[in-house]
Design a protein around this motif. Structure first.
Motif, PDB file in Angstrom:
ATOM      1  N   GLU A  22      -6.711  -4.768  -6.415  1.00  0.00           N
ATOM      2  CA  GLU A  22      -6.093  -5.733  -7.035  1.00  0.00           C
ATOM      3  C   GLU A  22      -5.777  -6.461  -8.447  1.00  0.00           C
ATOM      4  OE1 GLU A  22      -8.489 -10.327  -6.190  1.00  0.00           O
ATOM      5  OE2 GLU A  22      -9.502  -8.629  -6.005  1.00  0.00           O
ATOM      6  N   GLY A  23      -4.496  -6.709  -8.145  1.00  0.00           N
ATOM      7  CA  GLY A  23      -3.591  -7.033  -9.077  1.00  0.00           C
ATOM      8  C   GLY A  23      -2.541  -6.418  -9.748  1.00  0.00           C
ATOM      9  N   ALA A  24      -2.545  -4.965  -9.127  1.00  0.00           N
ATOM     10  CA  ALA A  24      -1.937  -3.647  -9.714  1.00  0.00           C
ATOM     11  C   ALA A  24      -0.267  -3.821  -9.443  1.00  0.00           C
ATOM     12  CB  ALA A  24      -2.504  -2.413  -9.314  1.00  0.00           C
ATOM     13  N   LEU A  25      -0.032  -4.805  -8.885  1.00  0.00           N
ATOM     14  CA  LEU A  25       1.146  -4.847  -8.564  1.00  0.00           C
ATOM     15  C   LEU A  25       1.552  -6.224  -8.604  1.00  0.00           C
ATOM     16  CD1 LEU A  25       1.401  -3.361  -4.764  1.00  0.00           C
ATOM     17  CD2 LEU A  25       3.047  -2.752  -6.994  1.00  0.00           C
ATOM     18  N   GLY A  26       0.996  -7.065 -10.147  1.00  0.00           N
ATOM     19  CA  GLY A  26       1.595  -7.904 -10.588  1.00  0.00           C
ATOM     20  C   GLY A  26       2.111  -9.170  -9.392  1.00  0.00           C
ATOM     21  N   ASP A  27       3.246  -9.533  -9.806  1.00  0.00           N
ATOM     22  CA  ASP A  27       3.718 -10.249  -8.800  1.00  0.00           C
ATOM     23  C   ASP A  27       5.210  -9.590  -7.624  1.00  0.00           C
ATOM     24  OD1 ASP A  27       5.559  -9.529 -10.762  1.00  0.00           O
ATOM     25  OD2 ASP A  27       6.425 -11.859 -12.042  1.00  0.00           O
ATOM     26  N   TRP A  28       4.264  -9.127  -7.687  1.00  0.00           N
ATOM     27  CA  TRP A  28       5.140  -8.343  -6.691  1.00  0.00           C
ATOM     28  C   TRP A  28       5.660  -8.641  -5.286  1.00  0.00           C
ATOM     29  CZ3 TRP A  28       4.436  -5.966  -2.078  1.00  0.00           C
ATOM     30  CH2 TRP A  28       4.705  -5.337  -0.966  1.00  0.00           C
ATOM     31  N   HIS A  65       1.122  -1.217   0.096  1.00  0.00           N
ATOM     32  CA  HIS A  65       0.101  -0.027  -0.161  1.00  0.00           C
ATOM     33  C   HIS A  65       0.881   1.176  -0.182  1.00  0.00           C
ATOM     34  CE1 HIS A  65      -4.069  -2.303   1.676  1.00  0.00           C
ATOM     35  NE2 HIS A  65      -3.421  -2.833   0.718  1.00  0.00           N
ATOM     36  N   PHE A  66      -0.269   2.499  -0.431  1.00  0.00           N
ATOM     37  CA  PHE A  66       0.793   3.844  -0.443  1.00  0.00           C
ATOM     38  C   PHE A  66       0.706   5.037   0.867  1.00  0.00           C
ATOM     39  CE2 PHE A  66       0.050   1.683  -4.202  1.00  0.00           C
ATOM     40  CZ  PHE A  66       1.404   2.267  -4.814  1.00  0.00           C
ATOM     41  N   PHE A  67       1.812   4.980   1.412  1.00  0.00           N
ATOM     42  CA  PHE A  67       1.221   6.512   2.211  1.00  0.00           C
ATOM     43  C   PHE A  67       1.678   8.012   2.112  1.00  0.00           C
ATOM     44  CE2 PHE A  67       4.551   5.097   4.444  1.00  0.00           C
ATOM     45  CZ  PHE A  67       5.437   5.530   4.785  1.00  0.00           C
TER      46      PHE A  67
END
Length: 280
Positions: A260-266, A61-63
């Motif tokens: 969901e899925g935006a980071l791929g396989d990160w 996630h981001f902050f």
């Protein structure tokens, strides 16, 4: 002792960077920024002036820390939310990246973990660079204003310095005593603070922060994080940093979850791979 005859020769020796960082793992900023574009806000904390507050951010996630009403600096601590023994290591972050952090650079955890905790993905003060005094923004050279140094230098008993603010916030968040919380508080990332070292005496200095309402510093959480942020009693730190007289303003912390899925396989970075045998 008298100056040696070859003093100028010794001073003229060229410096060598201690930790060349061209082999550091490179964060995928394009991936992070693409994921951030579609992220949804899932939390917000307002840090009152001369106080601190805690927040939590899940891995991936981001902050964002934002100046919302006036020029204000903040002192940031980070811990692994699952293991408070893993915390931000300002000294090694400084050694790896330099005295001030900006976009693409990271907040690293201490030994024996030594892995990225958070990556800076946006900095609206990135334009500032290094000024004519050697000052820059978002430092990892200062510690945090604290009551012990104030007492040492001036005999004061000031309780709203960043060290004490962070202790109170952590104690409340974890529901522990002040005595239990204090050892958890550590050296900080001085968000928005403009600092450097004097050229003649090598002393740590501060000057009025260039931050203005709307400026922000944004991070990608590499691991599950517990954060604590203090709105420094020095305000923009143009004059002093432990003061009831300085104009102080709140800071805002927002948390964003990617789609969901935006980071791929990160995946979160693993702890450091050193075998910890230490020669035995």
């Amino acid at each position: 002792m008298p100056e040696p005859t070859d003093a100028d020769v010794r001073r003229a020796v060229a410096p060598v960077v201690c930790y060349p960082n061209d082999t550091l793992p490179v964060p995928d900023l394009d991936l992070y920024r693409a994921a951030r574009e579609g992220a949804e806000k899932v939390g917000e904390v307002i840090v009152p002036p001369r106080e601190a507050a805690c927040f939590r951010v899940a891995a991936g996630h981001f902050f964002r820390i934002t100046s919302v009403e006036g020029p204000q600096v903040g002192d940031l601590n980070l811990w692994n939310a699952q293991d408070l023994g893993e915390r931000f290591y300002s000294g090694k972050s400084r050694a790896l990246h330099g005295t001030h952090l900006t976009t693409g650079e990271r907040m690293w955890s201490g030994f024996p973990y030594l892995r990225p905790m958070a990556t800076i993905i946006a900095d609206t003060l990135g334009w500032y660079g290094i000024d004519e005094f050697g000052g820059s923004v978002h430092d990892v050279i200062g510690t945090r204003c604290d009551p012990y140094t104030g007492n040492l230098l001036a005999g004061s008993q000031y309780h709203h310095c960043c060290h004490s603010n962070l202790i109170r916030a952590v104690a409340d968040e974890l529901e522990v005593s002040l005595e239990e919380a204090e050892p958890l508080v550590h050296d900080v990332l001085n968000v928005f603070m403009c600092t450097g070292f004097t050229r003649d005496t090598g002393q740590y200095f501060m000057k009025a922060s260039p931050v203005r309402p709307g400026d922000y510093l944004e991070f990608f959480a590499e691991i599950d994080l517990l954060g604590a942020l203090s709105a420094c009693p020095g305000g923009d730190c143009s004059a002093e940093h432990s003061s009831d007289a300085a104009a102080c303003y709140p800071l805002k912390v927002e948390v964003f979850a990617p789609a969901e899925g935006a980071l791929g396989d990160w995946v979160s970075p693993l702890v450091n791979g050193y075998d910890r045998t230490h020669g035995r």
